[in-house]
Design a protein around this motif. Structure first.
Motif, PDB file in Angstrom:
ATOM      1  N   ALA A  96      37.818  33.345  36.885  1.00 54.75           N
ATOM      2  CA  ALA A  96      38.184  34.283  35.824  1.00 54.75           C
ATOM      3  C   ALA A  96      39.138  35.328  36.380  1.00 54.75           C
ATOM      4  O   ALA A  96      39.052  35.691  37.554  1.00 54.75           O
ATOM      5  CB  ALA A  96      36.937  34.976  35.286  1.00 54.75           C
ATOM      6  N   VAL A  97      40.033  35.802  35.541  1.00 59.33           N
ATOM      7  CA  VAL A  97      40.877  36.947  35.877  1.00 59.33           C
ATOM      8  C   VAL A  97      40.452  38.077  34.953  1.00 59.33           C
ATOM      9  O   VAL A  97      40.504  37.942  33.732  1.00 59.33           O
ATOM     10  CB  VAL A  97      42.378  36.633  35.693  1.00 59.33           C
ATOM     11  N   ILE A  98      39.985  39.165  35.548  1.00 65.11           N
ATOM     12  CA  ILE A  98      39.526  40.312  34.769  1.00 65.11           C
ATOM     13  C   ILE A  98      40.599  41.387  34.833  1.00 65.11           C
ATOM     14  O   ILE A  98      40.942  41.872  35.915  1.00 65.11           O
ATOM     15  CB  ILE A  98      38.189  40.847  35.312  1.00 65.11           C
ATOM     16  N   GLN A  99      41.136  41.726  33.684  1.00 63.73           N
ATOM     17  CA  GLN A  99      42.147  42.780  33.578  1.00 63.73           C
ATOM     18  C   GLN A  99      41.471  44.088  33.192  1.00 63.73           C
ATOM     19  O   GLN A  99      40.484  44.085  32.482  1.00 63.73           O
ATOM     20  CB  GLN A  99      43.174  42.422  32.496  1.00 63.73           C
ATOM     21  N   ASP A 100      41.955  45.148  33.624  1.00 62.93           N
ATOM     22  CA  ASP A 100      41.573  46.519  33.272  1.00 62.93           C
ATOM     23  C   ASP A 100      40.095  46.851  33.434  1.00 62.93           C
ATOM     24  O   ASP A 100      39.488  47.512  32.610  1.00 62.93           O
ATOM     25  CB  ASP A 100      42.084  46.911  31.884  1.00 62.93           C
ATOM     26  N   TYR A 101      39.505  46.405  34.554  1.00 64.34           N
ATOM     27  CA  TYR A 101      38.124  46.784  34.888  1.00 64.34           C
ATOM     28  C   TYR A 101      38.107  48.282  35.181  1.00 64.34           C
ATOM     29  O   TYR A 101      38.858  48.773  36.010  1.00 64.34           O
ATOM     30  CB  TYR A 101      37.652  46.011  36.118  1.00 64.34           C
ATOM     31  N   THR A 102      37.247  49.021  34.494  1.00 61.68           N
ATOM     32  CA  THR A 102      37.151  50.464  34.671  1.00 61.68           C
ATOM     33  C   THR A 102      35.883  50.797  35.442  1.00 61.68           C
ATOM     34  O   THR A 102      34.768  50.589  34.951  1.00 61.68           O
ATOM     35  CB  THR A 102      37.144  51.182  33.305  1.00 61.68           C
ATOM     36  N   VAL A 103      36.064  51.311  36.650  1.00 60.11           N
ATOM     37  CA  VAL A 103      34.944  51.691  37.514  1.00 60.11           C
ATOM     38  C   VAL A 103      34.120  52.775  36.836  1.00 60.11           C
ATOM     39  O   VAL A 103      34.664  53.707  36.256  1.00 60.11           O
ATOM     40  CB  VAL A 103      35.472  52.179  38.882  1.00 60.11           C
ATOM     41  N   GLY A 104      32.791  52.622  36.889  1.00 57.20           N
ATOM     42  CA  GLY A 104      31.896  53.609  36.300  1.00 57.20           C
ATOM     43  C   GLY A 104      31.655  53.424  34.820  1.00 57.20           C
ATOM     44  O   GLY A 104      30.847  54.119  34.228  1.00 57.20           O
ATOM     45  N   GLN A 105      32.353  52.479  34.225  1.00 58.83           N
ATOM     46  CA  GLN A 105      32.211  52.241  32.792  1.00 58.83           C
ATOM     47  C   GLN A 105      31.907  50.773  32.515  1.00 58.83           C
ATOM     48  O   GLN A 105      30.977  50.466  31.792  1.00 58.83           O
ATOM     49  CB  GLN A 105      33.493  52.657  32.082  1.00 58.83           C
ATOM     50  N   ASP A 106      32.694  49.885  33.066  1.00 52.91           N
ATOM     51  CA  ASP A 106      32.520  48.457  32.816  1.00 52.91           C
ATOM     52  C   ASP A 106      31.483  47.861  33.757  1.00 52.91           C
ATOM     53  O   ASP A 106      31.124  48.447  34.780  1.00 52.91           O
ATOM     54  CB  ASP A 106      33.853  47.726  32.980  1.00 52.91           C
ATOM     55  N   GLN A 107      31.016  46.664  33.397  1.00 45.91           N
ATOM     56  CA  GLN A 107      29.947  46.008  34.146  1.00 45.91           C
ATOM     57  C   GLN A 107      30.195  44.513  34.195  1.00 45.91           C
ATOM     58  O   GLN A 107      30.755  43.936  33.268  1.00 45.91           O
ATOM     59  CB  GLN A 107      28.606  46.305  33.472  1.00 45.91           C
TER      60      GLN A 107
END
Length: 108
Positions: free
Chosen positions: A35-46
């Motif tokens: 998978a390619v995960i775009q725009d992972y936001t640290v502290g918010q996404d899981q």
């Protein structure tokens, strides 16, 4: 490619019965099925992962486009090596750590 939207996102990379994005071949790293995960936001996404925290490593990815690799310890030897399965490449954040990716994941 998985992209998050506004707010908290959960990127599903595993189920109760399977590690997703596994090519099923134990003699390579699975660099053709991930998978390619775009725009992972640290502290918010899981991340949602199969198994346990100790089943995964974060490391450099050797695929085009850059990003940090998320690997499953497919040979159960507790160290990242060339036969461990590349599950995802995470892009969009320069401050990814094991703690804020694998450590904050939901395990099923």
């Amino acid at each position: 490619v998985e992209r998050g939207g506004a707010g908290k996102d959960t990127f599903v990379l595993g189920s109760e019965s399977d590690v997703l994005y596994d090519d099923g071949r134990n003699n390579n790293s699975g660099a053709s099925d991930y998978a390619v995960i775009q725009d992972y936001t640290v502290g918010q996404d899981q991340l949602q992962l199969a198994g346990e925290k100790d089943d995964y490593f974060r490391g450099a990815s050797n695929v085009s486009g850059g990003g940090k690799g998320l690997y499953h310890d497919s040979n159960d030897n507790a160290k990242l090596d060339r036969t461990d399965e590349l599950v995802a490449v995470i892009r969009g954040s320069n401050n990814l750590t094991t703690a804020n990716t694998i450590g904050s994941a939901e395990f099923v």
